[in-house]
Design a protein around this motif. Sequence first.
Motif, mmCIF file in Angstrom:
data_model
loop_
_atom_site.group_PDB
_atom_site.id
_atom_site.type_symbol
_atom_site.label_atom_id
_atom_site.label_comp_id
_atom_site.label_asym_id
_atom_site.label_seq_id
_atom_site.Cartn_x
_atom_site.Cartn_y
_atom_site.Cartn_z
ATOM 1 N N ARG A 184 8.025 -2.460 -8.302
ATOM 2 C CA ARG A 184 7.595 -2.282 -6.904
ATOM 3 C C ARG A 184 8.723 -2.658 -5.944
ATOM 4 N N ARG A 185 9.477 -3.691 -6.270
ATOM 5 C CA ARG A 185 10.611 -4.085 -5.422
ATOM 6 C C ARG A 185 11.670 -2.991 -5.357
ATOM 7 N N LEU A 186 11.736 -2.128 -6.373
ATOM 8 C CA LEU A 186 12.662 -0.992 -6.371
ATOM 9 C C LEU A 186 12.095 0.208 -5.619
ATOM 10 N N GLY A 187 10.835 0.110 -5.169
ATOM 11 C CA GLY A 187 10.220 1.193 -4.414
ATOM 12 C C GLY A 187 9.246 2.050 -5.200
ATOM 13 N N VAL A 188 8.990 1.689 -6.452
ATOM 14 C CA VAL A 188 8.074 2.457 -7.292
ATOM 15 C C VAL A 188 6.635 2.089 -6.920
ATOM 16 N N ALA A 189 5.822 3.115 -6.599
ATOM 17 C CA ALA A 189 4.419 2.878 -6.246
ATOM 18 C C ALA A 189 3.588 2.779 -7.526
ATOM 19 N N ILE A 190 2.966 1.625 -7.719
ATOM 20 C CA ILE A 190 2.121 1.377 -8.886
ATOM 21 C C ILE A 190 0.819 0.778 -8.386
ATOM 22 N N GLU A 191 -0.277 1.422 -8.737
ATOM 23 C CA GLU A 191 -1.600 0.928 -8.348
ATOM 24 C C GLU A 191 -2.120 -0.033 -9.408
ATOM 25 N N THR A 192 -2.737 -1.114 -8.962
ATOM 26 C CA THR A 192 -3.408 -2.044 -9.867
ATOM 27 C C THR A 192 -4.910 -1.827 -9.731
ATOM 28 N N VAL A 193 -5.551 -1.431 -10.837
ATOM 29 C CA VAL A 193 -6.996 -1.220 -10.879
ATOM 30 C C VAL A 193 -7.588 -2.357 -11.705
ATOM 31 N N THR A 194 -8.547 -3.088 -11.128
ATOM 32 C CA THR A 194 -9.191 -4.185 -11.848
ATOM 33 C C THR A 194 -10.388 -3.635 -12.616
ATOM 34 N N GLU A 195 -10.415 -3.910 -13.923
ATOM 35 C CA GLU A 195 -11.480 -3.409 -14.794
ATOM 36 C C GLU A 195 -12.165 -4.573 -15.496
ATOM 37 N N ALA A 196 -13.466 -4.438 -15.682
ATOM 38 C CA ALA A 196 -14.226 -5.439 -16.416
ATOM 39 C C ALA A 196 -14.133 -5.153 -17.913
ATOM 40 N N HIS A 197 -14.215 -6.193 -18.714
ATOM 41 C CA HIS A 197 -14.312 -6.022 -20.163
ATOM 42 C C HIS A 197 -15.332 -7.013 -20.714
ATOM 43 N N ASP A 198 -15.964 -6.574 -21.803
ATOM 44 C CA ASP A 198 -16.995 -7.384 -22.450
ATOM 45 C C ASP A 198 -16.379 -8.195 -23.586
ATOM 46 N N GLY A 199 -17.235 -8.764 -24.378
ATOM 47 C CA GLY A 199 -16.798 -9.531 -25.539
ATOM 48 C C GLY A 199 -16.995 -11.012 -25.326
ATOM 49 N N PRO A 200 -16.565 -11.789 -26.298
ATOM 50 C CA PRO A 200 -16.778 -13.231 -26.204
ATOM 51 C C PRO A 200 -16.010 -13.879 -25.047
ATOM 52 N N PHE A 201 -14.972 -13.214 -24.574
ATOM 53 C CA PHE A 201 -14.202 -13.714 -23.437
ATOM 54 C C PHE A 201 -14.240 -12.687 -22.319
ATOM 55 N N ALA A 202 -15.456 -12.317 -21.929
ATOM 56 C CA ALA A 202 -15.653 -11.299 -20.897
ATOM 57 C C ALA A 202 -14.963 -11.695 -19.604
ATOM 58 N N GLY A 203 -14.530 -10.697 -18.891
ATOM 59 C CA GLY A 203 -13.855 -10.949 -17.625
ATOM 60 C C GLY A 203 -13.271 -9.661 -17.086
ATOM 61 N N THR A 204 -12.081 -9.754 -16.521
ATOM 62 C CA THR A 204 -11.422 -8.564 -15.978
ATOM 63 C C THR A 204 -9.974 -8.521 -16.464
ATOM 64 N N HIS A 205 -9.428 -7.330 -16.411
ATOM 65 C CA HIS A 205 -8.012 -7.132 -16.707
ATOM 66 C C HIS A 205 -7.477 -6.062 -15.767
ATOM 67 N N ALA A 206 -6.175 -5.961 -15.690
ATOM 68 C CA ALA A 206 -5.528 -4.986 -14.809
ATOM 69 C C ALA A 206 -5.174 -3.720 -15.580
ATOM 70 N N ARG A 207 -5.315 -2.598 -14.900
ATOM 71 C CA ARG A 207 -4.782 -1.316 -15.378
ATOM 72 C C ARG A 207 -3.760 -0.895 -14.337
ATOM 73 N N TYR A 208 -2.544 -0.619 -14.772
ATOM 74 C CA TYR A 208 -1.464 -0.223 -13.883
ATOM 75 C C TYR A 208 -1.264 1.278 -13.987
ATOM 76 N N VAL A 209 -1.299 1.956 -12.830
ATOM 77 C CA VAL A 209 -1.176 3.414 -12.788
ATOM 78 C C VAL A 209 0.001 3.776 -11.882
ATOM 79 N N LEU A 210 0.923 4.542 -12.427
ATOM 80 C CA LEU A 210 2.090 4.993 -11.678
ATOM 81 C C LEU A 210 1.651 6.001 -10.633
ATOM 82 N N ARG A 211 1.951 5.742 -9.367
ATOM 83 C CA ARG A 211 1.588 6.639 -8.273
ATOM 84 C C ARG A 211 2.807 7.329 -7.668
ATOM 85 N N SER A 212 3.989 6.946 -8.095
ATOM 86 C CA SER A 212 5.216 7.634 -7.682
ATOM 87 C C SER A 212 5.559 8.683 -8.720
#
Length: 101
Positions: free
Chosen positions: A63-91
């Motif tokens: 991102r500091r180089l100017g590359v547009a990357i979206e961070t999408v927060t996603e939920a996940h199940d399992g014994p340690f349920a929570g969220t994780h990031a999905r990074y999507v290139l937008r440039s």
Amino acid sequence: MAETSNWGTAPYTLYLPNQTQSYIAVSGRDRWALEALIAAGEKGCTPIDTPGPRWSGYVFNLRRLGVAIETVTEAHDGPFAGTHARYVLRSRVTRSQGQAA
């Protein structure tokens, strides 16, 4: 993603929204992450499906180089349920022979 064991500096062309181009040079794990994002396309990458020790750090550096990357927060199940990031290139980014800044 390109199979390589040499993650030295490589030039990329970054196509900006205002129809101009920028040239960047990326190496090491940042280059590995950029190539993973390019290969993943709209699906993007998560640390779960594309393991890497510091995805957030690679994204920060790109991102500091100017590359547009979206961070999408996603939920996940399992014994340690929570969220994780999905990074999507937008440039639009391609490997180039251009001069890196």
